[in-house]
Design an enzyme around this catalytic site. Sequence first.
Site, PDB file in Angstrom:
ATOM      1  N   GLY A  46       0.772  -1.250   0.000  1.00  0.00           N
ATOM      2  CA  GLY A  46       0.000   0.000   0.000  1.00  0.00           C
ATOM      3  C   GLY A  46       0.792   1.282   0.000  1.00  0.00           C
ATOM      4  O   GLY A  46       0.287   2.327  -0.400  1.00  0.00           O
ATOM      5  N   ASP A 102       0.271   3.075   4.502  1.00  0.00           N
ATOM      6  CA  ASP A 102      -0.832   3.753   3.828  1.00  0.00           C
ATOM      7  C   ASP A 102      -1.942   4.119   4.815  1.00  0.00           C
ATOM      8  O   ASP A 102      -2.459   5.230   4.797  1.00  0.00           O
ATOM      9  CB  ASP A 102      -1.387   2.888   2.677  1.00  0.00           C
ATOM     10  CG  ASP A 102      -1.720   1.451   3.093  1.00  0.00           C
ATOM     11  OD1 ASP A 102      -1.568   1.096   4.283  1.00  0.00           O
ATOM     12  OD2 ASP A 102      -2.128   0.668   2.207  1.00  0.00           O
ATOM     13  N   ASP A 105      -5.781   0.969  10.360  1.00  0.00           N
ATOM     14  CA  ASP A 105      -7.210   0.660  10.484  1.00  0.00           C
ATOM     15  C   ASP A 105      -7.438   0.112  11.896  1.00  0.00           C
ATOM     16  O   ASP A 105      -7.655   0.877  12.827  1.00  0.00           O
ATOM     17  CB  ASP A 105      -7.583  -0.333   9.378  1.00  0.00           C
ATOM     18  CG  ASP A 105      -9.052  -0.684   9.326  1.00  0.00           C
ATOM     19  OD1 ASP A 105      -9.837  -0.053  10.035  1.00  0.00           O
ATOM     20  OD2 ASP A 105      -9.420  -1.605   8.577  1.00  0.00           O
ATOM     21  N   LYS A 133      -7.930   5.500  10.769  1.00  0.00           N
ATOM     22  CA  LYS A 133      -9.370   5.409  11.106  1.00  0.00           C
ATOM     23  C   LYS A 133      -9.476   5.209  12.606  1.00  0.00           C
ATOM     24  O   LYS A 133      -9.604   4.065  13.075  1.00  0.00           O
ATOM     25  CB  LYS A 133      -9.994   4.197  10.413  1.00  0.00           C
ATOM     26  CG  LYS A 133     -10.060   4.247   8.909  1.00  0.00           C
ATOM     27  CD  LYS A 133     -10.745   2.958   8.417  1.00  0.00           C
ATOM     28  CE  LYS A 133     -10.587   2.766   6.946  1.00  0.00           C
ATOM     29  NZ  LYS A 133     -11.020   1.411   6.510  1.00  0.00           N
ATOM     30  N   PHE A 154     -14.401   2.250   3.853  1.00  0.00           N
ATOM     31  CA  PHE A 154     -13.355   1.598   3.073  1.00  0.00           C
ATOM     32  C   PHE A 154     -12.934   2.497   1.911  1.00  0.00           C
ATOM     33  O   PHE A 154     -13.762   2.917   1.112  1.00  0.00           O
ATOM     34  CB  PHE A 154     -13.823   0.240   2.550  1.00  0.00           C
ATOM     35  CG  PHE A 154     -12.685  -0.608   2.085  1.00  0.00           C
ATOM     36  CD1 PHE A 154     -11.919  -1.312   3.000  1.00  0.00           C
ATOM     37  CD2 PHE A 154     -12.341  -0.672   0.744  1.00  0.00           C
ATOM     38  CE1 PHE A 154     -10.836  -2.080   2.577  1.00  0.00           C
ATOM     39  CE2 PHE A 154     -11.260  -1.429   0.312  1.00  0.00           C
ATOM     40  CZ  PHE A 154     -10.501  -2.132   1.235  1.00  0.00           C
ATOM     41  N   VAL A 155     -11.646   2.805   1.857  1.00  0.00           N
ATOM     42  CA  VAL A 155     -11.145   3.724   0.830  1.00  0.00           C
ATOM     43  C   VAL A 155     -10.173   3.025  -0.115  1.00  0.00           C
ATOM     44  O   VAL A 155      -9.550   2.021   0.246  1.00  0.00           O
ATOM     45  CB  VAL A 155     -10.467   4.963   1.453  1.00  0.00           C
ATOM     46  CG1 VAL A 155     -11.483   5.829   2.190  1.00  0.00           C
ATOM     47  CG2 VAL A 155      -9.329   4.566   2.394  1.00  0.00           C
TER      48      VAL A 155
END
Length: 179
Positions: A46, A102, A105, A133, A154-155
């Site tokens: 990522g 990246d 989460d 997040k 979710f991106v």
Amino acid sequence: MSIFDSANISVLLSAEELQQRIAELGADITKDYQDKDLIVVGILNGCFIFLADLVRHIDLPIVTDFMGLSSYGASTKSSGIVQITKDLSMVIENKHLLIVEDIIDTGLTMSYLLENLETRRPASVKICSLLSKPMKHKVSIPIEYLGFTIEDKFVVGYGLDFDGTYRNLPYIGLVTEVD
Ligand code: IMP
Ligand code: MG
């Protein structure tokens, strides 16, 4: 139909917003590591676009290396099971490390990584993550350099994928048909 202008994806952070923030992060890192030898460690897959832009704003003679970690299968939920798919190529004992991620989460991947790296006795380890997040964090992770805080959505894009695709979008987008 162009994938860069997809009906399924809405722009959350534009290319311009990303570039502006990344220049600021690079300036902060440059200021903080003036007298230190810095190894920038990108977490694949990522990180690849973020890291490429970030290091060009770090005005220091840094060394870059990469680690491959995988915690996601084909789904959009974190498994918590982390696999090292590629290890560092250098010894990091007594070195200053900056991990480039990246997104944080649940934080489970980073927590595993920090524990793993500590056993190699680096001089210091700090984290630079483009996105976080906070509502999803299951463990507390100190993020010294953070690009943006985002909601629990979710991106994709700018290195982040959905099942392997969309990494090449120049912006961060929300996939509208995915939770
Ligand atoms: P964590 O262990 O739950 O913190 O997840 C870490 C990894 O999951 C990240 O490095 C990403 O590769 C992936 N991930 C988490 N959230 C997203 C997302 O919204 N889009 C794409 N990948 C994500
Ligand atoms: Mg990742």
